[in-house]
Design a protein around this motif. Structure first.
Motif, PDB file in Angstrom:
ATOM      1  N   GLN A 436       0.800  -1.114   0.096  1.00  0.00           N
ATOM      2  CA  GLN A 436       0.253  -0.027  -0.208  1.00  0.00           C
ATOM      3  C   GLN A 436       0.942   1.254  -0.271  1.00  0.00           C
ATOM      4  OE1 GLN A 436      -3.688  -0.639  -0.166  1.00  0.00           O
ATOM      5  NE2 GLN A 436      -3.039  -2.604  -0.336  1.00  0.00           N
ATOM      6  N   PHE A 437       1.060   1.861  -1.242  1.00  0.00           N
ATOM      7  CA  PHE A 437       2.409   2.530  -1.222  1.00  0.00           C
ATOM      8  C   PHE A 437       1.336   4.140  -0.524  1.00  0.00           C
ATOM      9  CE2 PHE A 437       2.695  -0.093  -4.597  1.00  0.00           C
ATOM     10  CZ  PHE A 437       4.396  -0.316  -4.147  1.00  0.00           C
ATOM     11  N   GLY A 438       0.499   4.670   0.070  1.00  0.00           N
ATOM     12  CA  GLY A 438       0.063   5.754   0.766  1.00  0.00           C
ATOM     13  C   GLY A 438       0.399   6.892  -0.523  1.00  0.00           C
ATOM     14  N   SER A 439       1.208   7.529   0.400  1.00  0.00           N
ATOM     15  CA  SER A 439       0.908   9.519  -0.176  1.00  0.00           C
ATOM     16  C   SER A 439       2.533   9.466  -1.973  1.00  0.00           C
ATOM     17  CB  SER A 439       1.860   9.948   0.568  1.00  0.00           C
ATOM     18  OG  SER A 439       3.128   9.759   1.183  1.00  0.00           O
ATOM     19  N   LEU A 440       2.727   7.790  -1.470  1.00  0.00           N
ATOM     20  CA  LEU A 440       3.831   8.297  -3.199  1.00  0.00           C
ATOM     21  C   LEU A 440       3.248   7.603  -4.170  1.00  0.00           C
ATOM     22  CD1 LEU A 440       7.021   7.797  -3.437  1.00  0.00           C
ATOM     23  CD2 LEU A 440       6.617   4.894  -3.664  1.00  0.00           C
ATOM     24  N   ASN A 441       1.717   6.882  -3.998  1.00  0.00           N
ATOM     25  CA  ASN A 441       0.564   6.793  -5.411  1.00  0.00           C
ATOM     26  C   ASN A 441       0.132   8.095  -5.336  1.00  0.00           C
ATOM     27  OD1 ASN A 441       0.081   5.470  -7.126  1.00  0.00           O
ATOM     28  ND2 ASN A 441      -1.738   4.558  -5.689  1.00  0.00           N
ATOM     29  N   ALA A 442      -0.108   9.212  -4.436  1.00  0.00           N
ATOM     30  CA  ALA A 442      -0.932  10.343  -4.758  1.00  0.00           C
ATOM     31  C   ALA A 442      -0.043  11.035  -6.060  1.00  0.00           C
ATOM     32  CB  ALA A 442      -1.108  11.175  -3.316  1.00  0.00           C
ATOM     33  N   GLU A 443      -0.755  12.337  -6.368  1.00  0.00           N
ATOM     34  CA  GLU A 443      -0.648  13.109  -7.222  1.00  0.00           C
ATOM     35  C   GLU A 443       0.865  13.628  -6.854  1.00  0.00           C
ATOM     36  OE1 GLU A 443      -2.629  16.284 -10.077  1.00  0.00           O
ATOM     37  OE2 GLU A 443      -3.449  15.737  -9.263  1.00  0.00           O
ATOM     38  N   GLY A 444       1.923  13.359  -8.154  1.00  0.00           N
ATOM     39  CA  GLY A 444       2.617  14.462  -7.232  1.00  0.00           C
ATOM     40  C   GLY A 444       3.372  13.340  -6.449  1.00  0.00           C
ATOM     41  N   GLY A 445       3.366  12.065  -5.641  1.00  0.00           N
ATOM     42  CA  GLY A 445       4.279  11.645  -4.972  1.00  0.00           C
ATOM     43  C   GLY A 445       5.704  11.108  -5.918  1.00  0.00           C
ATOM     44  N   GLU A 446       5.667  10.833  -6.770  1.00  0.00           N
ATOM     45  CA  GLU A 446       7.026  11.099  -7.215  1.00  0.00           C
ATOM     46  C   GLU A 446       8.524  12.006  -7.147  1.00  0.00           C
ATOM     47  OE1 GLU A 446       4.806  13.078 -10.566  1.00  0.00           O
ATOM     48  OE2 GLU A 446       4.604  11.262  -9.726  1.00  0.00           O
ATOM     49  N   ASN A 447       7.809  12.894  -6.657  1.00  0.00           N
ATOM     50  CA  ASN A 447       8.600  14.004  -6.336  1.00  0.00           C
ATOM     51  C   ASN A 447       9.055  13.772  -5.105  1.00  0.00           C
ATOM     52  OD1 ASN A 447       7.626  15.397  -8.400  1.00  0.00           O
ATOM     53  ND2 ASN A 447       7.108  17.164  -7.904  1.00  0.00           N
ATOM     54  N   ARG A 448       7.912  13.293  -4.068  1.00  0.00           N
ATOM     55  CA  ARG A 448       8.430  12.719  -2.453  1.00  0.00           C
ATOM     56  C   ARG A 448      10.499  12.381  -3.048  1.00  0.00           C
ATOM     57  NH1 ARG A 448       2.802  12.806  -2.148  1.00  0.00           N
ATOM     58  NH2 ARG A 448       1.957  14.294  -0.305  1.00  0.00           N
ATOM     59  N   LEU A 449       9.960  10.690  -4.190  1.00  0.00           N
ATOM     60  CA  LEU A 449      10.725   9.905  -3.763  1.00  0.00           C
ATOM     61  C   LEU A 449      11.918  10.769  -4.709  1.00  0.00           C
ATOM     62  CD1 LEU A 449      11.473   6.968  -4.147  1.00  0.00           C
ATOM     63  CD2 LEU A 449      10.883   7.073  -7.057  1.00  0.00           C
ATOM     64  N   ASN A 450      11.519  11.348  -5.182  1.00  0.00           N
ATOM     65  CA  ASN A 450      12.598  13.077  -5.947  1.00  0.00           C
ATOM     66  C   ASN A 450      13.907  13.252  -5.145  1.00  0.00           C
ATOM     67  OD1 ASN A 450      14.291  14.047  -7.705  1.00  0.00           O
ATOM     68  ND2 ASN A 450      13.199  15.684  -7.697  1.00  0.00           N
ATOM     69  N   VAL A 451      13.098  13.667  -3.957  1.00  0.00           N
ATOM     70  CA  VAL A 451      14.153  14.297  -2.772  1.00  0.00           C
ATOM     71  C   VAL A 451      14.065  13.098  -1.900  1.00  0.00           C
ATOM     72  CG1 VAL A 451      13.087  15.619  -0.335  1.00  0.00           C
ATOM     73  CG2 VAL A 451      11.858  15.968  -2.190  1.00  0.00           C
ATOM     74  N   ALA A 452      13.748  12.551  -1.927  1.00  0.00           N
ATOM     75  CA  ALA A 452      14.014  10.763  -0.520  1.00  0.00           C
ATOM     76  C   ALA A 452      15.636  10.639  -1.248  1.00  0.00           C
ATOM     77  CB  ALA A 452      13.984   9.952  -0.523  1.00  0.00           C
ATOM     78  N   VAL A 453      15.811  10.452  -2.868  1.00  0.00           N
ATOM     79  CA  VAL A 453      16.915   9.691  -3.188  1.00  0.00           C
ATOM     80  C   VAL A 453      17.746  10.714  -3.554  1.00  0.00           C
ATOM     81  CG1 VAL A 453      15.726   7.952  -4.051  1.00  0.00           C
ATOM     82  CG2 VAL A 453      16.170   9.861  -5.766  1.00  0.00           C
ATOM     83  N   SER A 454      18.020  12.133  -3.239  1.00  0.00           N
ATOM     84  CA  SER A 454      19.220  12.932  -3.820  1.00  0.00           C
ATOM     85  C   SER A 454      19.414  13.551  -1.797  1.00  0.00           C
ATOM     86  CB  SER A 454      18.382  13.800  -4.563  1.00  0.00           C
ATOM     87  OG  SER A 454      17.285  14.429  -3.618  1.00  0.00           O
ATOM     88  N   ARG A 455      19.128  13.017  -1.077  1.00  0.00           N
ATOM     89  CA  ARG A 455      19.540  13.778   0.344  1.00  0.00           C
ATOM     90  C   ARG A 455      20.922  13.182   0.671  1.00  0.00           C
ATOM     91  NH1 ARG A 455      17.060  17.439   0.535  1.00  0.00           N
ATOM     92  NH2 ARG A 455      16.516  17.380  -2.044  1.00  0.00           N
ATOM     93  N   ALA A 456      21.808  12.434  -0.150  1.00  0.00           N
ATOM     94  CA  ALA A 456      22.854  11.421   0.678  1.00  0.00           C
ATOM     95  C   ALA A 456      24.503  12.876   0.123  1.00  0.00           C
ATOM     96  CB  ALA A 456      22.919  10.134   0.016  1.00  0.00           C
TER      97      ALA A 456
END
Length: 606
Positions: A436-456
């Motif tokens: 159940q992908f929750g907010s990741l599956n919402a409209e614009g959820g891919e932006n959350r992933l972009n933020v997450a994978v670019s923090r390191a």
């Protein structure tokens, strides 16, 4: 035996025939070559072949004669010189020689008209480049000193004194900020003592709501700068913009949007206005203000950490040069760890415990490293936090101060040396995977992933109970879950040291014979290899096996696309020095004029 009379008759007949042939030879020479005449004399049938060819090419020959007759004296001389240069050359060879000669003549004309173009072959270009770098560094240092000096001068400018020579300026302001009762609201203090406050504090940092609450509705700032404007509702940011004479609005439309933090806004359903349909301040600013894109990426120390975002969110336009020593360590910047976890109550305890062990190990081996842990829901976030506290408490150690545990909805703006992902999703007790992908599956959820994978900054560790193939995303509504699956594939690939950077095809600058291609072909050897695509936006990299030796820059497309002379001649050398990269620049003029000297320079570099 012939009698004398008969012999004389035959001789006379032969002489007459030869005289006729000689007379006709003058006519034949106009149309036939000597070789053709000889072939016709040896083989009469050859004449029929010539007649057949003539009938086929007659029209073309007529046009050729007309063209030749129309040529002026200079054009005929050019053709004669081409003939001397290549007697047996085809039309293509003549054309190549002519265009090459024309190009050389044009270059000579341009360089005569603009002598500065010859500077690259002397030491003047290098000296000017060094001078530019020194002046920029000097300007930066002086600007900082001038800024501090002017800020101090503003405090004491136009001080007022009474007739007893007691200072009047700042007196009432000091009273209001130091008194213990009947304290004024901050908004009233700012309104009453605006000039004095801004002399003392010329620069303010506040949220849009605080700006609206504290400052009067007028232009009191010279410049208003908005950061993270993609997260600010337009109606909340516009009042702050009104308080400035100039504005700069900065943000990333590929990161979190307004409402990602569960903010509500009031809207009229029947009100149709394009500006009212825009959510963020960044969007509405882009409708009216000049837009500039910042393509430089400075957080990540290796391409692997930003390559996924670069490909899927930024169209391959992000520019990054990793540290020379870091890239030669030959270590994967992303590690994929597979554990045997179970998905129970929207959480994964095995992953949480493994992450706690991992954090303990890193904090003991590298205590200076800053660590961030990201989860995909709040339940897993709490579970990871609990496991960390238990693990560190069991050995009587404190959790590192700079460690955070967050979900992907509230991590924007953060960065750490090492980011650990808890994917969480796993088979349940029956072996069924139902994510159940929750907010990741919402409209614009891919932006959350972009933020997450670019923090390191240095490394990402992905802890997952699934292989990418096990994640079912075919029926998901939006792009977020699909991109998560793509990222897991990417992370596993990088973890196996199977990584190739994403490079977009260059279509802006078309040059069939680029200098970097010639250099790569000429100086690549079995041991030393010159690669074009090892790092995007840099012409050539010199590699000795898997080790990088340096970078080669040319005056091809990247030089051509530079916004100013400062970028390739000052800012880029500074960046290369900061990142410890040996480098050399090759100009086309030097390559064509003195290849031997260039080869000697290359021997020391390669």
């Amino acid at each position: 035996n012939l009698k004398e009379v008969e012999f004389n008759i035959k001789i006379r007949s032969l002489i007459q025939s030869l005289e006729q042939v000689q007379a006709r030879m003058k006519l034949w020479s106009l149309f036939l070559s000597n070789t053709q005449v000889v072939k016709v004399s040896e083989d009469p049938d050859h004449a029929n072949k010539l007649i057949e060819l003539l009938s086929l090419d007659f029209d073309a020959l007529c046009e050729f004669d007309k063209l030749k007759a129309s040529l002026n004296e200079n054009e005929l001389q050019v053709i004669q010189k081409l003939k001397e240069k290549s007697e047996r050359g085809s039309g293509d060879v003549w054309q190549q020689i002519f265009l090459n000669s024309l190009g050389l003549a044009w270059i000579d004309h341009i360089e005569t008209k603009h002598p500065e173009l010859r500077m690259v072959s002397s030491g003047k270009m290098n000296s000017l480049e060094i001078e530019l770098q020194e002046q920029i560094e000097l300007k930066q240092n002086l600007s900082n000193e001038i800024l501090l000096l002017r800020a101090r001068e503003r405090v004491t400018d136009d001080l007022e004194f009474n007739r007893l020579h007691n200072r009047v300026s700042y007196r009432d302001l000091l009273h209001q900020v130091t008194k213990k009762k009947k304290i004024w609201p901050l908004r009233k203090v700012v309104s009453e003592f605006e000039d004095e406050i801004f002399k003392l504090l010329p620069c303010w940092m506040a949220s849009p709501e605080s700006v609206s609450a504290l400052f009067p509705m007028k232009e009191i700032f010279d410049l208003v700068i908005f950061d993270e404007a993609s997260q600010c509702f337009a109606e909340r940011g516009i009042p702050a913009l009104y308080r400035g004479r100039q504005a700069a609005v900065a943000g990333d439309s590929k990161q979190l949007r307004p409402g990602d933090f569960y903010q509500a806004r009031w809207q009229e359903e029947d009100f149709e206005e394009p500006d009212a349909e825009v959510d963020s301040l960044l969007e509405i600013a882009s409708r009216y203000l000049m837009t500039l894109k910042l393509n430089g990426h400075y957080r990540s120390q290796s391409l692997e950490l930003i390559d996924f975002s670069n490909k899927h969110f930024y169209d391959g336009k992000l520019q990054l040069l990793p540290d020379f020593h870091q890239v030669n360590r030959q270590e994967s910047s992303i590690e994929y760890i597979k554990v045997e976890g179970l998905w129970e109550h929207n959480s994964n305890k095995v992953e949480a415990e493994h992450i706690a062990d991992l954090v303990l190990k890193i904090s003991q081996e590298s205590p200076a490293k800053e660590i961030g842990i990201l989860t995909f829901n709040v339940v897993q976030q709490s579970l990871v936090q609990d496991c960390l506290e238990k693990k560190f408490a069991s050995i009587q150690l404190q959790i590192p101060n700079r460690l955070f545990v967050k979900n992907i909805e509230n991590v924007q703006g953060d960065e750490r040396d090492i980011i650990i992902f808890s994917i969480g999703y796993a088979p349940d007790k029956k072996g069924k995977v139902s994510a159940q992908f929750g907010s990741l599956n919402a409209e614009g959820g891919e932006n959350r992933l972009n933020v997450a994978v670019s923090r390191a900054r240095e490394k990402i560790i992905v802890v997952s109970s699934l292989w990418p193939e096990q994640l079912e995303v075919g029926e998901t509504k939006n792009a977020g879950p699909k991109l998560l699956k793509d990222y897991l594939h990417f992370a596993r690939q990088v973890s196996k040291k199977d990584f190739q950077p994403y490079v977009i095809e260059d279509k802006k600058y078309i040059q069939a014979d680029q200098l970097k291609k010639r250099i790569a072909k000429k100086w690549s050897k079995s041991v030393i290899e010159l690669k074009e695509d090892a790092f995007p936006f840099y012409d050539l990299t010199v590699q000795h096996g898997k080790l990088f030796k340096g970078v080669i820059f040319t005056d091809d497309n990247f030089y051509y696309e530079s916004l100013s002379a400062k970028a390739p001649h000052a800012l880029l050398p500074q960046l290369l020095k900061k990142k410890n990269w040996p480098n050399v620049r090759v100009y086309s003029r030097n390559y064509w004029c003195d290849k031997k000297r260039l080869e000697n320079d290359f021997k020391g570099f390669i």
